[in-house]
Design a protein around this motif. Structure first.
Motif, PDB file in Angstrom:
ATOM      1  N   PHE A  56      -5.674   5.576  -7.687  1.00 49.69           N
ATOM      2  CA  PHE A  56      -4.745   4.744  -7.074  1.00 49.69           C
ATOM      3  C   PHE A  56      -5.192   4.790  -5.606  1.00 49.69           C
ATOM      4  CE2 PHE A  56      -3.494   4.901 -10.901  1.00 49.69           C
ATOM      5  CZ  PHE A  56      -2.814   4.160 -12.016  1.00 49.69           C
ATOM      6  N   ALA A  57      -4.295   3.366  -4.990  1.00 51.60           N
ATOM      7  CA  ALA A  57      -4.793   4.179  -3.584  1.00 51.60           C
ATOM      8  C   ALA A  57      -3.706   3.324  -2.984  1.00 51.60           C
ATOM      9  CB  ALA A  57      -5.957   3.629  -3.139  1.00 51.60           C
ATOM     10  N   LEU A  58      -3.388   3.207  -1.513  1.00 56.69           N
ATOM     11  CA  LEU A  58      -2.478   2.994  -0.814  1.00 56.69           C
ATOM     12  C   LEU A  58      -2.416   3.200   0.806  1.00 56.69           C
ATOM     13  CD1 LEU A  58       0.971   1.736  -1.103  1.00 56.69           C
ATOM     14  CD2 LEU A  58       1.239   4.268   0.533  1.00 56.69           C
ATOM     15  N   ILE A  59      -2.938   0.907   0.852  1.00 57.27           N
ATOM     16  CA  ILE A  59      -3.363   0.296   2.084  1.00 57.27           C
ATOM     17  C   ILE A  59      -1.721   0.223   3.213  1.00 57.27           C
ATOM     18  CG2 ILE A  59      -4.309  -0.983   2.721  1.00 57.27           C
ATOM     19  CD1 ILE A  59      -6.309  -1.459   0.301  1.00 57.27           C
ATOM     20  N   ASP A  60      -1.969   1.152   3.928  1.00 56.68           N
ATOM     21  CA  ASP A  60      -0.551   1.389   4.741  1.00 56.68           C
ATOM     22  C   ASP A  60      -1.093  -0.015   5.824  1.00 56.68           C
ATOM     23  OD1 ASP A  60       2.071   1.754   6.396  1.00 56.68           O
ATOM     24  OD2 ASP A  60       1.205   2.906   7.024  1.00 56.68           O
ATOM     25  N   ILE A  63      -6.944   1.329  -8.116  1.00 55.05           N
ATOM     26  CA  ILE A  63      -6.237   0.111  -7.994  1.00 55.05           C
ATOM     27  C   ILE A  63      -6.047  -0.253  -6.852  1.00 55.05           C
ATOM     28  CG2 ILE A  63      -3.972  -0.320  -9.328  1.00 55.05           C
ATOM     29  CD1 ILE A  63      -5.130   0.547 -11.774  1.00 55.05           C
ATOM     30  N   GLN A  64      -5.401  -0.990  -6.256  1.00 49.87           N
ATOM     31  CA  GLN A  64      -5.418  -0.474  -4.636  1.00 49.87           C
ATOM     32  C   GLN A  64      -4.122  -1.617  -4.921  1.00 49.87           C
ATOM     33  OE1 GLN A  64      -8.607  -1.351  -1.504  1.00 49.87           O
ATOM     34  NE2 GLN A  64      -9.364  -3.193  -3.109  1.00 49.87           N
ATOM     35  N   ILE A  65      -2.945  -0.636  -3.927  1.00 50.68           N
ATOM     36  CA  ILE A  65      -1.636  -1.306  -3.343  1.00 50.68           C
ATOM     37  C   ILE A  65      -1.067  -0.971  -1.795  1.00 50.68           C
ATOM     38  CG2 ILE A  65       1.013  -0.837  -4.241  1.00 50.68           C
ATOM     39  CD1 ILE A  65       0.020   0.496  -6.223  1.00 50.68           C
ATOM     40  N   GLY A  66      -1.254  -2.666  -1.484  1.00 50.95           N
ATOM     41  CA  GLY A  66      -0.342  -2.921  -0.176  1.00 50.95           C
ATOM     42  C   GLY A  66       0.811  -2.513   0.258  1.00 50.95           C
ATOM     43  N   TYR A  67       1.191  -2.707   1.410  1.00 49.59           N
ATOM     44  CA  TYR A  67       2.421  -1.873   1.534  1.00 49.59           C
ATOM     45  C   TYR A  67       2.439  -2.679   3.344  1.00 49.59           C
ATOM     46  CZ  TYR A  67       7.221   0.427   2.711  1.00 49.59           C
ATOM     47  OH  TYR A  67       8.694   1.096   2.672  1.00 49.59           O
ATOM     48  N   ILE A  68       2.718  -3.523   3.273  1.00 49.53           N
ATOM     49  CA  ILE A  68       3.158  -4.391   4.551  1.00 49.53           C
ATOM     50  C   ILE A  68       4.724  -4.254   4.836  1.00 49.53           C
ATOM     51  CG2 ILE A  68       3.139  -6.231   5.907  1.00 49.53           C
ATOM     52  CD1 ILE A  68       1.453  -7.428   3.631  1.00 49.53           C
ATOM     53  N   ARG A  69       4.824  -2.994   6.268  1.00 49.48           N
ATOM     54  CA  ARG A  69       6.132  -2.229   5.970  1.00 49.48           C
ATOM     55  C   ARG A  69       5.982  -2.109   7.739  1.00 49.48           C
ATOM     56  NH1 ARG A  69       5.612   3.529   8.621  1.00 49.48           N
ATOM     57  NH2 ARG A  69       3.857   3.071   8.851  1.00 49.48           N
ATOM     58  N   SER A  70       7.856  -2.632   7.613  1.00 51.32           N
ATOM     59  CA  SER A  70       8.182  -2.415   8.960  1.00 51.32           C
ATOM     60  C   SER A  70       9.168  -1.672   9.645  1.00 51.32           C
ATOM     61  CB  SER A  70       9.683  -3.485   8.612  1.00 51.32           C
ATOM     62  OG  SER A  70      10.190  -4.254  10.034  1.00 51.32           O
ATOM     63  N   MET A  71       7.862  -1.473  11.345  1.00 53.20           N
ATOM     64  CA  MET A  71       8.019  -0.549  12.042  1.00 53.20           C
ATOM     65  C   MET A  71       9.076  -0.759  13.023  1.00 53.20           C
ATOM     66  SD  MET A  71       5.914   0.832  11.506  1.00 53.20           S
ATOM     67  CE  MET A  71       5.793   2.351  13.161  1.00 53.20           C
ATOM     68  N   GLU A  72      10.136  -2.390  12.468  1.00 48.07           N
ATOM     69  CA  GLU A  72      10.941  -2.314  13.451  1.00 48.07           C
ATOM     70  C   GLU A  72      12.690  -1.361  12.999  1.00 48.07           C
ATOM     71  OE1 GLU A  72      14.116  -5.895  14.514  1.00 48.07           O
ATOM     72  OE2 GLU A  72      12.900  -6.377  12.903  1.00 48.07           O
ATOM     73  N   ARG A  73      13.020  -0.567  14.042  1.00 47.08           N
ATOM     74  CA  ARG A  73      13.732   0.034  14.131  1.00 47.08           C
ATOM     75  C   ARG A  73      15.457   0.100  14.186  1.00 47.08           C
ATOM     76  NH1 ARG A  73      10.930   0.619  10.671  1.00 47.08           N
ATOM     77  NH2 ARG A  73      10.227   2.824  10.378  1.00 47.08           N
ATOM     78  N   ALA A 102      -5.132  -9.066   1.356  1.00 50.37           N
ATOM     79  CA  ALA A 102      -6.787 -10.364   0.773  1.00 50.37           C
ATOM     80  C   ALA A 102      -8.162  -9.918   0.713  1.00 50.37           C
ATOM     81  CB  ALA A 102      -5.920 -12.034   0.288  1.00 50.37           C
ATOM     82  N   THR A 103      -8.488  -9.926   2.051  1.00 52.18           N
ATOM     83  CA  THR A 103      -9.934 -10.126   1.587  1.00 52.18           C
ATOM     84  C   THR A 103     -10.198  -8.507   1.306  1.00 52.18           C
ATOM     85  OG1 THR A 103      -9.695  -8.832   4.117  1.00 52.18           O
ATOM     86  CG2 THR A 103      -9.742 -10.797   4.247  1.00 52.18           C
ATOM     87  N   LYS A 104      -9.592  -7.447   1.368  1.00 52.75           N
ATOM     88  CA  LYS A 104      -9.982  -6.415   0.644  1.00 52.75           C
ATOM     89  C   LYS A 104      -9.559  -6.149  -0.837  1.00 52.75           C
ATOM     90  CE  LYS A 104      -8.461  -3.200   4.772  1.00 52.75           C
ATOM     91  NZ  LYS A 104      -8.449  -4.310   5.897  1.00 52.75           N
ATOM     92  N   GLY A 105      -9.686  -7.331  -1.692  1.00 54.52           N
ATOM     93  CA  GLY A 105      -8.991  -7.677  -2.659  1.00 54.52           C
ATOM     94  C   GLY A 105      -7.499  -7.375  -3.212  1.00 54.52           C
ATOM     95  N   VAL A 106      -7.186  -6.925  -2.565  1.00 52.83           N
ATOM     96  CA  VAL A 106      -5.700  -5.764  -3.459  1.00 52.83           C
ATOM     97  C   VAL A 106      -4.893  -6.977  -2.955  1.00 52.83           C
ATOM     98  CG1 VAL A 106      -3.581  -5.138  -2.435  1.00 52.83           C
ATOM     99  CG2 VAL A 106      -5.631  -4.537  -1.429  1.00 52.83           C
ATOM    100  N   LYS A 107      -4.170  -7.080  -4.555  1.00 52.66           N
ATOM    101  CA  LYS A 107      -3.809  -8.261  -5.379  1.00 52.66           C
ATOM    102  C   LYS A 107      -1.845  -7.596  -5.399  1.00 52.66           C
ATOM    103  CE  LYS A 107      -6.890 -11.082  -7.545  1.00 52.66           C
ATOM    104  NZ  LYS A 107      -6.789 -12.237  -9.153  1.00 52.66           N
ATOM    105  N   LEU A 108      -1.652  -6.095  -5.369  1.00 52.68           N
ATOM    106  CA  LEU A 108      -0.471  -5.649  -5.377  1.00 52.68           C
ATOM    107  C   LEU A 108       0.218  -4.701  -4.431  1.00 52.68           C
ATOM    108  CD1 LEU A 108      -0.946  -4.139  -8.491  1.00 52.68           C
ATOM    109  CD2 LEU A 108      -0.084  -6.239  -8.852  1.00 52.68           C
ATOM    110  N   VAL A 109       1.176  -6.029  -3.433  1.00 52.95           N
ATOM    111  CA  VAL A 109       1.824  -5.963  -1.828  1.00 52.95           C
ATOM    112  C   VAL A 109       3.242  -5.072  -2.232  1.00 52.95           C
ATOM    113  CG1 VAL A 109       1.821  -6.554   0.283  1.00 52.95           C
ATOM    114  CG2 VAL A 109      -0.181  -7.361  -0.965  1.00 52.95           C
ATOM    115  N   MET A 110       3.392  -4.468  -1.569  1.00 60.19           N
ATOM    116  CA  MET A 110       5.209  -3.510  -1.542  1.00 60.19           C
ATOM    117  C   MET A 110       5.467  -4.263   0.154  1.00 60.19           C
ATOM    118  SD  MET A 110       5.214  -1.701  -4.368  1.00 60.19           S
ATOM    119  CE  MET A 110       4.093  -1.900  -5.467  1.00 60.19           C
ATOM    120  N   THR A 111       6.123  -4.411   0.415  1.00 64.11           N
ATOM    121  CA  THR A 111       7.704  -4.946   1.956  1.00 64.11           C
ATOM    122  C   THR A 111       8.323  -4.711   1.479  1.00 64.11           C
ATOM    123  OG1 THR A 111       6.993  -6.396   3.262  1.00 64.11           O
ATOM    124  CG2 THR A 111       7.374  -7.294   1.136  1.00 64.11           C
ATOM    125  N   ASP A 112       8.764  -3.878   2.692  1.00 64.65           N
ATOM    126  CA  ASP A 112       9.739  -3.821   2.763  1.00 64.65           C
ATOM    127  C   ASP A 112      10.337  -4.753   4.709  1.00 64.65           C
ATOM    128  OD1 ASP A 112       8.915  -2.345   5.239  1.00 64.65           O
ATOM    129  OD2 ASP A 112       9.368  -0.617   4.652  1.00 64.65           O
TER     130      ASP A 112
END
Length: 399
Positions: free
Chosen positions: A78-82, A31-41, A99-109
């Motif tokens: 489960f796998a996490l894609i950062d 079960i793949q979980i993507g994480y689109i993560r902000s690098m702005e500090r 999406a090209t990796k088939g990820v449908k569950l996406v976390m984002t901050d």
């Protein structure tokens, strides 16, 4: 306790899992979980609050470990894609890459405007976006989406958590000081709403303009000691100063420096938060200990929100016994779903805006002073719905 499970029970589960054939459901995809993560500090007033490079990611990683621990019982993995993104990065392109990796569950901050872009772009791919950080009430109101889950509490929830405690203490006369950034003004609006809702009175307001410049200089402490009393002088008699300062420009300077001897709440002093490293109740110490062993620092609110989002996926997958994201989300949105998160009660989703119900900790930087909702704030369904926008108030029309 670990994830709401006793240590003895957890050991039994692990022993049972180790007895399963290693080939059990070996063909079941991770079960793949993507994480689109902000690098702005952003700069902070205190060096102790300086964000770390793995803020959020560390919590998601710990959540993934917990998902895989319980998932072994059912042959699930489960796998996490950062996907770290920097300012001016095309966030939609980052989503398309998942999406090209088939990820449908996406976390984002990411901030609210980027969250909306992701939710709208993800719809064509059948994706669900989990908002881990943006507190904007518009995301839960006019801009709500059926495929957008809010793990982070809204500004209204945070303001209500503070307001309930102050009213419970009978500290009902508030001096509201807010910053000049748009987010600060929205937070000030949330406190105005809270005051009206719970019968408090804002006796005075003051805008604290951000004039730029260095936040710390060699003479900064002496200058601050002179400036802050003047900035807070002249208010009518009040019980508490409430600071609305999401950008950390001035609020951290207020405690012990105000003209009048009054407590500070909101963006400094007594702060509403999803997690504080001093939280010990309901297994909180064990969670913090595990986190520190892995990452050699204390767990921050964003870590907790990322942990919770990843664990929500793991819990729904475990309950359904499925790795199908559509089935996982269907269960998560159903009435039987709940997640244990070291806060004394199950967290569930509001079906009118997909906001995660949750208690809010009120911390002073060293201890948890209280937890909202407060005693006496009753609700016909759950006291957690006394925090934030309730069903009769909502402007959300899910689509």
């Amino acid at each position: 306790m670990r994830n709401g499970i006793s240590r003895r029970h957890a050991v039994a589960l692990l022993l049972a899992a180790s007895a399963l054939p290693s080939t059990a459901r070996a063909d079941e995809p991770a079960i793949q979980i993507g994480y689109i993560r902000s690098m702005e500090r952003h700069p902070t007033i205190s060096l102790l609050d300086k964000p770390t490079p793995n803020a959020g990611l560390a919590g998601a990683t710990l959540g993934l470990d917990d998902d895989n621990t319980t998932g072994r019982l059912q042959g699930q993995s489960f796998a996490l894609i950062d996907v770290p993104v920097h300012p001016n990065t095309d966030v939609v392109a980052a989503l398309e890459g998942l999406a090209t990796k088939g990820v449908k569950l996406v976390m984002t901050d990411l901030p609210a405007d980027a969250v909306l872009k992701l939710a709208d772009a993800g719809r064509a791919h059948g994706m669900t976006v989990f908002n881990l950080a943006a507190p904007d009430d518009t995301l839960r109101q006019q801009d709500c989406r059926n495929d957008l889950i809010h793990v982070a509490p809204s500004r209204a929830m945070l303001a209500d958590a503070v307001g309930q405690y102050l009213v419970w203490k009978k500290w009902t006369r508030w001096y509201l000081v807010y910053g000049s950034h748009p987010e600060d003004k929205l937070l000030a609006d949330a406190y105005r709403r809270t005051a009206t809702r719970f019968g408090a009175k804002i006796v005075a307001e003051k805008l604290f303009a951000d004039t730029g410049g260095s936040r710390e200089t060699d003479s900064g402490v002496a200058e601050t000691q002179q400036q802050i009393p003047r900035q807070t002088q002249g208010a009518p008699d009040y019980d508490v100063l409430i600071a609305a300062d999401e950008n950390e420009v001035f609020a951290g300077y207020l405690p012990f420096r105000t003209w009048d001897a009054r407590p500070v709440a909101g963006s400094a002093g007594l702060e509403p938060t999803t997690w504080d490293a001093s939280s010990e109740s309901w297994g909180g110490t064990q969670l913090q200990d595990r986190f520190e062993r892995l990452f050699h620092r204390q767990m921050m609110p964003l870590d907790m929100q990322a942990w919770t989002g990843v664990r929500m996926v793991g819990e729904a997958a475990s309950r359904t016994g499925s790795s199908d994201p559509d089935k996982i989300m269907a269960y998560m949105k159903g009435s039987d779903f709940g997640i244990a998160a070291y806060k004394g009660q199950r967290l569930t989703l509001r079906d009118w805006d997909w906001q995660l119900r949750q208690p809010i900790l009120l911390a002073d930087g060293r201890t948890v002073v209280s937890i909202s909702p407060q005693p006496g704030f009753l609700h016909q369904v759950t006291e957690l719905d006394t925090l934030g926008i309730d069903r009769p108030e909502t402007k959300c029309k899910l689509q």
